[in-house]
Design an enzyme around this catalytic site. Structure first.
Site, PDB file in Angstrom:
ATOM      1  N   CYS A 127     -13.742   3.689 -28.319  1.00  0.00           N
ATOM      2  CA  CYS A 127     -15.006   4.418 -28.421  1.00  0.00           C
ATOM      3  C   CYS A 127     -15.692   4.501 -27.068  1.00  0.00           C
ATOM      4  CB  CYS A 127     -15.894   3.769 -29.468  1.00  0.00           C
ATOM      5  SG  CYS A 127     -15.131   3.894 -31.079  1.00  0.00           S
ATOM      6  N   GLU A 128     -15.079   5.246 -26.169  1.00  0.00           N
ATOM      7  CA  GLU A 128     -15.605   5.522 -24.836  1.00  0.00           C
ATOM      8  C   GLU A 128     -15.114   6.910 -24.454  1.00  0.00           C
ATOM      9  OE1 GLU A 128     -17.473   3.626 -22.861  1.00  0.00           O
ATOM     10  OE2 GLU A 128     -17.302   1.697 -23.893  1.00  0.00           O
TER      11      GLU A 128
ATOM     12  N   TYR B 111      -9.696   4.982 -11.887  1.00  0.00           N
ATOM     13  CA  TYR B 111      -9.380   5.619 -10.603  1.00  0.00           C
ATOM     14  C   TYR B 111      -9.111   7.115 -10.733  1.00  0.00           C
ATOM     15  CZ  TYR B 111      -7.711   0.767  -9.682  1.00  0.00           C
ATOM     16  OH  TYR B 111      -7.555  -0.590  -9.564  1.00  0.00           O
TER      17      TYR B 111
ATOM     18  N   ARG C 206      -6.116   2.745 -15.696  1.00  0.00           N
ATOM     19  CA  ARG C 206      -6.091   3.459 -14.413  1.00  0.00           C
ATOM     20  C   ARG C 206      -6.742   4.849 -14.468  1.00  0.00           C
ATOM     21  NH1 ARG C 206      -2.056   4.929 -11.967  1.00  0.00           N
ATOM     22  NH2 ARG C 206      -2.911   4.549  -9.922  1.00  0.00           N
TER      23      ARG C 206
ATOM     24  N   GLY D 129       0.760  -1.246   0.000  1.00  0.00           N
ATOM     25  CA  GLY D 129       0.000   0.000   0.000  1.00  0.00           C
ATOM     26  C   GLY D 129       0.784   1.286   0.000  1.00  0.00           C
TER      27      GLY D 129
ATOM     28  N   GLU E  22       3.687  -6.850   1.548  1.00  0.00           N
ATOM     29  CA  GLU E  22       3.126  -7.182   0.228  1.00  0.00           C
ATOM     30  C   GLU E  22       3.157  -5.971  -0.703  1.00  0.00           C
ATOM     31  OE1 GLU E  22      -0.809  -8.203   1.520  1.00  0.00           O
ATOM     32  OE2 GLU E  22      -0.200 -10.117   2.370  1.00  0.00           O
ATOM     33  N   PRO E  23       4.328  -5.418  -0.974  1.00  0.00           N
ATOM     34  CA  PRO E  23       4.356  -4.220  -1.830  1.00  0.00           C
ATOM     35  C   PRO E  23       4.126  -4.597  -3.293  1.00  0.00           C
ATOM     36  CG  PRO E  23       6.585  -4.934  -1.387  1.00  0.00           C
ATOM     37  CD  PRO E  23       5.685  -5.862  -0.599  1.00  0.00           C
ATOM     38  N   GLY E  24       3.368  -3.794  -3.986  1.00  0.00           N
ATOM     39  CA  GLY E  24       3.169  -3.986  -5.420  1.00  0.00           C
ATOM     40  C   GLY E  24       3.611  -2.739  -6.158  1.00  0.00           C
ATOM     41  N   ARG E  25       2.778  -1.722  -6.028  1.00  0.00           N
ATOM     42  CA  ARG E  25       3.005  -0.453  -6.711  1.00  0.00           C
ATOM     43  C   ARG E  25       4.398   0.126  -6.432  1.00  0.00           C
ATOM     44  NH1 ARG E  25      -1.371   2.836  -7.851  1.00  0.00           N
ATOM     45  NH2 ARG E  25      -2.580   1.591  -6.406  1.00  0.00           N
TER      46      ARG E  25
HETATM   47  C1  LIG Z   1      -3.316  -5.010  -3.917  1.00  0.00           C
HETATM   48  C2  LIG Z   1      -2.787  -5.622  -2.679  1.00  0.00           C
HETATM   49  C3  LIG Z   1      -1.466  -5.385  -2.293  1.00  0.00           C
HETATM   50  C4  LIG Z   1      -0.523  -4.471  -3.046  1.00  0.00           C
HETATM   51  O1  LIG Z   1      -0.890  -3.120  -2.914  1.00  0.00           O
HETATM   52  P1  LIG Z   1       0.134  -1.995  -3.437  1.00  0.00           P
HETATM   53  O2  LIG Z   1      -0.596  -0.737  -3.165  1.00  0.00           O
HETATM   54  O3  LIG Z   1       0.330  -2.216  -4.885  1.00  0.00           O
HETATM   55  O4  LIG Z   1       1.380  -2.104  -2.648  1.00  0.00           O
HETATM   56  C5  LIG Z   1      -0.994  -6.042  -1.170  1.00  0.00           C
HETATM   57  N1  LIG Z   1      -1.791  -6.871  -0.442  1.00  0.00           N
HETATM   58  C6  LIG Z   1      -3.070  -7.112  -0.794  1.00  0.00           C
HETATM   59  C7  LIG Z   1      -3.878  -8.031   0.040  1.00  0.00           C
HETATM   60  C8  LIG Z   1      -3.613  -6.503  -1.912  1.00  0.00           C
HETATM   61  O5  LIG Z   1      -4.886  -6.733  -2.247  1.00  0.00           O
END
Ligand SMILES: *Cc1c(COP(=O)(O)O)cnc(C)c1O
Length: 422
Positions: free
Chosen positions: A345-346, A317, A313, A238, A274-277
């Site tokens: 076409c949106e 969002y 996105r 997050g 759990e980093p993604g972004r």
């Molecule tokens: C989407 C998600 C993440 C990753 O969130 P980021 O904002 O991309 O870091 C981690 N844990 C869970 C459970 C998620 O659904």
């Protein structure tokens, strides 16, 4: 910091000019930088207490080459479906570094994860707990489980990426936590290992994280007093990233790591994240070519060959992406305003409204920045547009890591039933 910089007047990914890739691969295409992925991973890992598991959130970017790059650095994976589990395993991420999140795990997905021997399930409801118990018992196993607690903390981010308030579908309400752990303890197929929390995405302020983690700490004490073995804390992902160049940047991973270390130091738990972004967003760009400049009555439109089917996105969002001209503009040159739109076409196929950009003309290349997370993974073939292919760069090397589908590929996905002559 990322490795997309102008060199000799051309925007490059590390040592590779994006003009060269456009020539070889065609537009639109995604381009990821290995050095940027590695840097983000290492900065984050370096900021956290030793021994923490960093489980990359596969939903942010599930390309096998990206996952393999991160696996080579020691990353684990956070998966939210059987498909993501299969992707993570196929990329060589060890099962014992995989956590399984998500509100709707099916029995088949649970079976696959138990069979692989994953690190833990982050369980999000009591019915899921019962289902997992049944699957584990059938297999003669015990499932390592944390319960995801919804701490009812407002992450102060976009409503569509808020997950930690009482109104969202995620996690078990804080007030029901002790009861849920009590129930879990009676299930022979469940082995309680800890607590999980994830309050949302693109969070740009440390306060909601700290509030959530402090609440989790209170819960850990209560649960231990109730006799549970709470050895692990999964603190979710997050952490936000800078999308807008001029705004105050979100807290850096070092500040986040220092806060985590301070808040959790007496918990005596193994931590996971759990980093993604944070890892992937600024490690990728979407490169597109201007098809037309269309002068409307009130506005000028730059119609580009990437669309909302490639990057949703902004439509989903309202998110902001910086847009750069791939040919570096001369210092002090004019910056007229454009609505940058795709061909779909949106009306919502809009990347930027009234954006001041260097003068653009048909054939020019632009790079939509910060597109490495929640970009290609959300692509579709809406309007029968094959999604943008993906390229990974490392130094002066590059490879197509997902090719562009042909129209024949798209058509071959459908089958004609017998009564229509198939
Ligand atoms: C989407 C998600 C993440 C990753 O969130 P980021 O904002 O991309 O870091 C981690 N844990 C869970 C459970 C998620 O659904």
């Amino acid at each position: 910091m990322n490795h997309f910089q102008y060199r000799d007047g051309v925007l490059c990914a590390e040592d590779v000019p994006l003009t060269l890739l456009a020539e070889k691969v065609g537009t639109p295409f995604y381009c990821y930088s290995t050095a940027t992925l590695a840097r983000h991973y290492q900065v984050f890992a370096g900021a956290l207490p030793k021994g923490a598991l960093i489980a990359f959130s596969v939903k942010a970017n599930g390309n096998q080459a990206v996952l393999k790059t991160l696996a080579n650095l020691g990353a684990g994976a956070d998966v939210v479906s059987g498909g993501e589990l299969a992707r993570a395993l196929a990329a060589g991420i060890p099962a014992n570094r995989i956590v399984f999140s998500g509100v709707g795990k099916t029995a088949a997905e649970m079976r696959a994860a138990l069979d692989a021997g994953i690190y833990q399930f982050n369980v999000e409801s009591e019915p899921e707990l019962l289902a997992l118990n049944a699957v584990a018992l059938q297999m003669g196993k015990r499932a390592p489980v944390t319960l995801r607690i919804n701490p009812d903390v407002d992450a102060k981010t976009h409503a569509k990426i808020t997950t930690g308030t009482a109104e969202t579908k995620f996690g078990i309400p804080f007030v029901h936590a002790r009861e849920a752990f009590g129930e879990a303890a009676t299930l022979p197929g469940i082995e309680i290992v800890g607590v999980d929390v994830h309050i949302g995405s693109q969070i740009t302020n440390l306060e909601p994280f700290e509030q959530a983690f402090v609440r989790v700490g209170e819960l850990v004490r209560m649960l231990r007093a109730d006799g549970h073995n709470i050895a692990r804390l999964d603190l979710g992902g997050g952490l936000g990233v800078p999308y807008v160049q001029d705004n105050a940047p979100p807290p850096d991973p070092a500040a986040y790591g220092a806060m985590v270390t301070r808040v959790t130091k007496d918990f005596g738990c193994t931590l996971s994240f759990e980093p993604g972004r944070l890892i992937a967003a600024n490690a990728g760009v979407l490169v597109s070519q201007v098809i037309y400049i269309k002068r409307g009555d009130a506005k000028t439109f730059a119609i580009i060959d990437a669309g909302m089917n490639d990057l949703i996105r902004p439509a989903l969002y309202d998110s902001h992406h910086e847009i750069l001209a791939v040919k570096e503009p001369a210092p002090g040159s004019a910056r007229p305003r454009y609505d940058v739109v795709g061909p779909v076409c949106e009306t919502s196929d809009l990347f930027a409204a009234g954006r001041a950009l260097p003068e653009l003309k048909s054939g020019d290349l632009v790079a939509i920045m910060s597109a490495g997370a929640y970009g290609a993974v959300m692509a579709s073939s809406y309007n029968a547009r094959p999604p943008a292919p993906e390229v990974l760069v490392s130094g002066d090397e590059w490879g197509i890591v997902r090719p562009r589908q042909t129209y024949d590929d798209l058509i071959a996905q459908d089958h004609i039933p017998a009564w229509l002559g198939g």
